[in-house]
Design a protein around this motif. Structure first.
Motif, PDB file in Angstrom:
ATOM      1  N   ALA A  24       0.820  -1.211   0.000  1.00 24.13           N
ATOM      2  CA  ALA A  24       0.000   0.000   0.000  1.00 24.13           C
ATOM      3  C   ALA A  24       0.857   1.266   0.000  1.00 24.13           C
ATOM      4  N   LEU A  25       2.140   1.133   0.350  1.00 21.19           N
ATOM      5  CA  LEU A  25       3.045   2.286   0.332  1.00 21.19           C
ATOM      6  C   LEU A  25       3.440   2.709  -1.069  1.00 21.19           C
ATOM      7  N   ALA A  26       3.363   1.784  -2.025  1.00 18.01           N
ATOM      8  CA  ALA A  26       3.977   1.995  -3.337  1.00 18.01           C
ATOM      9  C   ALA A  26       3.463   3.256  -4.030  1.00 18.01           C
ATOM     10  N   ALA A  27       2.187   3.514  -3.918  1.00 19.38           N
ATOM     11  CA  ALA A  27       1.615   4.666  -4.612  1.00 19.38           C
ATOM     12  C   ALA A  27       1.929   5.982  -3.911  1.00 19.38           C
ATOM     13  N   GLY A  28       1.788   6.013  -2.570  1.00 18.17           N
ATOM     14  CA  GLY A  28       1.921   7.283  -1.861  1.00 18.17           C
ATOM     15  C   GLY A  28       3.278   7.542  -1.258  1.00 18.17           C
ATOM     16  N   TYR A  29       3.998   6.480  -0.948  1.00 22.86           N
ATOM     17  CA  TYR A  29       5.303   6.622  -0.291  1.00 22.86           C
ATOM     18  C   TYR A  29       6.294   5.674  -0.963  1.00 22.86           C
ATOM     19  N   PRO A  30       6.625   5.938  -2.214  1.00 22.24           N
ATOM     20  CA  PRO A  30       7.401   4.963  -2.993  1.00 22.24           C
ATOM     21  C   PRO A  30       8.811   4.717  -2.464  1.00 22.24           C
ATOM     22  N   MET A  31       9.451   5.723  -1.864  1.00 22.55           N
ATOM     23  CA  MET A  31      10.802   5.487  -1.368  1.00 22.55           C
ATOM     24  C   MET A  31      10.783   4.600  -0.125  1.00 22.55           C
ATOM     25  N   ILE A  32       9.805   4.791   0.755  1.00 21.88           N
ATOM     26  CA  ILE A  32       9.695   3.912   1.925  1.00 21.88           C
ATOM     27  C   ILE A  32       9.447   2.478   1.468  1.00 21.88           C
ATOM     28  N   HIS A  33       8.578   2.321   0.482  1.00 19.73           N
ATOM     29  CA  HIS A  33       8.276   0.989  -0.037  1.00 19.73           C
ATOM     30  C   HIS A  33       9.510   0.351  -0.666  1.00 19.73           C
ATOM     31  N   THR A  34      10.220   1.110  -1.463  1.00 18.38           N
ATOM     32  CA  THR A  34      11.373   0.562  -2.175  1.00 18.38           C
ATOM     33  C   THR A  34      12.463   0.103  -1.207  1.00 18.38           C
ATOM     34  N   VAL A  35      12.750   0.904  -0.205  1.00 20.81           N
ATOM     35  CA  VAL A  35      13.807   0.552   0.741  1.00 20.81           C
ATOM     36  C   VAL A  35      13.442  -0.706   1.527  1.00 20.81           C
ATOM     37  N   GLN A  78      11.099  -3.138   0.768  1.00 18.62           N
ATOM     38  CA  GLN A  78      10.355  -4.191   0.081  1.00 18.62           C
ATOM     39  C   GLN A  78      11.013  -5.577   0.166  1.00 18.62           C
ATOM     40  N   ALA A  79      12.318  -5.632   0.412  1.00 25.70           N
ATOM     41  CA  ALA A  79      13.001  -6.922   0.448  1.00 25.70           C
ATOM     42  C   ALA A  79      12.819  -7.658   1.775  1.00 25.70           C
ATOM     43  N   ALA A  80      12.292  -6.997   2.771  1.00 25.72           N
ATOM     44  CA  ALA A  80      12.101  -7.642   4.070  1.00 25.72           C
ATOM     45  C   ALA A  80      10.991  -8.682   3.999  1.00 25.72           C
ATOM     46  N   SER A  81      11.007  -9.617   4.936  1.00 22.19           N
ATOM     47  CA  SER A  81       9.971 -10.639   4.990  1.00 22.19           C
ATOM     48  C   SER A  81       8.618 -10.007   5.287  1.00 22.19           C
ATOM     49  N   LYS A  82       7.564 -10.754   4.995  1.00 24.34           N
ATOM     50  CA  LYS A  82       6.208 -10.199   5.093  1.00 24.34           C
ATOM     51  C   LYS A  82       5.896  -9.711   6.502  1.00 24.34           C
ATOM     52  N   ASP A  83       6.378 -10.421   7.517  1.00 25.61           N
ATOM     53  CA  ASP A  83       6.079 -10.013   8.892  1.00 25.61           C
ATOM     54  C   ASP A  83       6.915  -8.812   9.335  1.00 25.61           C
ATOM     55  N   ARG A  84       7.847  -8.401   8.500  1.00 25.33           N
ATOM     56  CA  ARG A  84       8.651  -7.214   8.783  1.00 25.33           C
ATOM     57  C   ARG A  84       8.514  -6.197   7.642  1.00 25.33           C
ATOM     58  N   ALA A  85       7.324  -6.141   7.093  1.00 19.50           N
ATOM     59  CA  ALA A  85       7.046  -5.267   5.950  1.00 19.50           C
ATOM     60  C   ALA A  85       7.229  -3.808   6.343  1.00 19.50           C
ATOM     61  N   ILE A 114      18.867  -7.806   2.269  1.00 18.23           N
ATOM     62  CA  ILE A 114      19.238  -8.289   0.943  1.00 18.23           C
ATOM     63  C   ILE A 114      18.339  -9.462   0.564  1.00 18.23           C
ATOM     64  N   ALA A 115      17.718  -9.342  -0.592  1.00 17.37           N
ATOM     65  CA  ALA A 115      16.892 -10.416  -1.148  1.00 17.37           C
ATOM     66  C   ALA A 115      16.811 -10.184  -2.651  1.00 17.37           C
ATOM     67  N   GLY A 116      16.124 -11.088  -3.338  1.00 15.43           N
ATOM     68  CA  GLY A 116      16.036 -10.969  -4.789  1.00 15.43           C
ATOM     69  C   GLY A 116      15.348  -9.707  -5.260  1.00 15.43           C
ATOM     70  N   ASN A 117      14.485  -9.160  -4.421  1.00 16.64           N
ATOM     71  CA  ASN A 117      13.770  -7.941  -4.810  1.00 16.64           C
ATOM     72  C   ASN A 117      14.309  -6.698  -4.096  1.00 16.64           C
TER      73      ASN A 117
END
Length: 460
Positions: free
Chosen positions: A187-198, A200-207, A285-288
């Motif tokens: 949900a961050l991708a549209a409004g807060y793209p830099m927070i999302h990008t930094v 995004q590689a974390a596990s789902k429970d640490r989103a 660090i992860a694939g994404n």
């Protein structure tokens, strides 16, 4: 949480052991006025009037004694008697001359321990009496806020991720009747793209998430506090060496400062409309994982060429500052463990202060000096703004070469703050590499009391 109220009490003439605090320059005169048994005890302990010298002074009875401390700390210092706060037996004490004043804070903090990961035996309170009981409540609040920063920074990243930071802000909101809004994950991708990008590689429970708290009368001046919440920083694909990664549980120290500061504001019921923003991520660090060379979108509409994935804190702060500015605040403060360059320049004790608002900077510097919580101003030097130029985007996040790293980080943040807004950026270490009286090695609040002094003076 430590019960700091148990360490201070109003002086109503109750029985207490005396503490003599003597400055080295006054030591000879003080000693000359003492009875023979005191001079004998001082000689036996080889006290010669150097700072840190101490001795137990005998009284009239076998169990009657007082304490001598030779100290060159200013009488306004919180740390004046902190070395005694954890070294004396449990019991009740008072200063033999004068009131403890600010030293009550150091007395309390000296008795605080971070015990989450070790078993400890209960220790009785050392109670300090004061003839200024009206100050006790505020001293306790300051001690609680400082201890909260220390404890949050000392907590391992496995126990303090973005979700846990969210829970801490939620608990703070419930305590003070505030509201919380959280934007998480995709949900961050549209409004807060830099927070999302930094994050995004974390596990789902640490989103990743942006945590926002609002409190106070909407008609009051709006104050925004923004804290960097990188719960662990591996450096991303530009991975840190193991030595550099060792202490990166502390990279949410900016968030810890602003959460504690928000608690002080609400507890004191300052006349503000408070807006706390904590961009909380884990940089892993992860694939994404985001890459060097990626061009990032921002909430403000600028584009940022990512030249270093280890310069991620300024990215998440950029989106958070943009959101804070949309509320047209009277004042914006951000805290961040942002750059190693600030530590190289100023060492561990001095947070770097950046602001284009001369009045605000002067107030913060003065408040820091008064509270023995110093800041040191570095320039937002316009001439270095060109270092942020990119060949393919509006700006880069980390210029090549490493020159003026703390300054260019501040200049990057300034791009996301509208001109004319009173804003200050504090690049804090949030860590104490060596213990001092009342200040153990580990997480530390650096700049907290300075900022609180300004907010209290402006809006109290």
């Amino acid at each position: 949480m430590t019960d700091f109220t148990s360490f201070l009490a109003a002086d109503r003439g109750q029985t207490a052991r005396a503490i003599h605090v003597v400055h080295p320059d006054q030591y000879a005169d003080w000693l000359a006025r003492q009875p023979a048994r005191t001079r004998a005890a001082v000689a036996a302990n080889k006290v010669v009037g150097k700072p840190g010298n101490r001795a137990i002074l005998p009284g009239d009875a076998a169990d009657d004694w007082a304490m001598l401390l030779v100290c060159n700390e200013d009488v306004t210092s919180p740390w004046r008697i902190a070395s005694l706060g954890d070294g004396l037996p449990e019991g009740t004490y008072r200063l033999a001359e004068g009131e403890p004043g600010a030293a009550m804070l150091g007395w309390c903090l000296a008795q605080h321990r971070f015990t989450r990961y070790r078993k400890t035996e209960p220790v009785g309170a050392r109670v300090l009496l004061t003839g200024e009981p009206a100050r006790i409540e505020e001293i306790v609040r300051l001690a609680e806020a400082t201890a909260q920063v220390r404890d949050l920074v000392d907590t391992g990243a496995s126990d303090l991720g973005p979700a846990e930071l969210e829970a801490i802000v939620e608990a703070l909101a419930r305590k003070h009747g505030a509201t919380v809004e959280v934007t998480r994950g995709d949900a961050l991708a549209a409004g807060y793209p830099m927070i999302h990008t930094v994050g995004q590689a974390a596990s789902k429970d640490r989103a990743p998430r942006l945590i926002e708290l609002e409190w106070g009368d909407p008609t009051h001046p709006r104050v925004a506090l923004v804290g960097k919440g990188v719960c662990f920083d591996s450096g991303g694909l530009d991975i840190k060496p193991s030595a550099g990664m060792r202490a990166m549980k502390k990279d949410m120290g900016g968030a810890a400062h602003t959460i504690a500061l928000a608690g002080l504001v609400m507890a004191a019921k300052l006349k503000v409309r408070l807006h706390l923003l904590v961009p909380a991520v884990e940089n892993v660090i992860a694939g994404n994982a985001f890459r060097p060379g990626d061009v990032l979108k921002t909430r403000l509409g600028l584009t940022v060429e990512n030249t270093n994935t280890d310069a991620e804190g300024r990215l998440i702060l950029g989106d958070a500052l943009t959101k804070a500015a949309e509320g047209s605040p009277t004042l914006m403060l951000d805290f961040a463990t942002l750059t190693g360059a600030a530590r190289v320049a100023l060492g561990p004790d001095l947070p770097a202060l950046f602001s284009d608002d001369a009045a605000l900077a002067a107030e913060l510097l003065a408040a820091g000096t008064a509270a023995h919580d110093p800041l040191w101003q570095l320039p937002l030097w316009d001439g270095y703004d060109e270092m942020l130029k990119s060949d393919i985007a509006d700006l880069v996040n980390a210029p090549d070469g490493g020159f003026a790293g703390a300054v260019t980080a501040g200049l990057f943040l300034r791009r996301f703050v509208p001109r004319g807004v009173a804003w200050a950026h504090v690049d804090t270490f949030a860590w104490r590499p060596a213990a001092k009286p009342g200040r153990p090695k580990g997480g530390e609040a650096l700049g907290l009391r300075a900022a609180w002094g300004v907010l209290k003076a402006r809006f109290g």
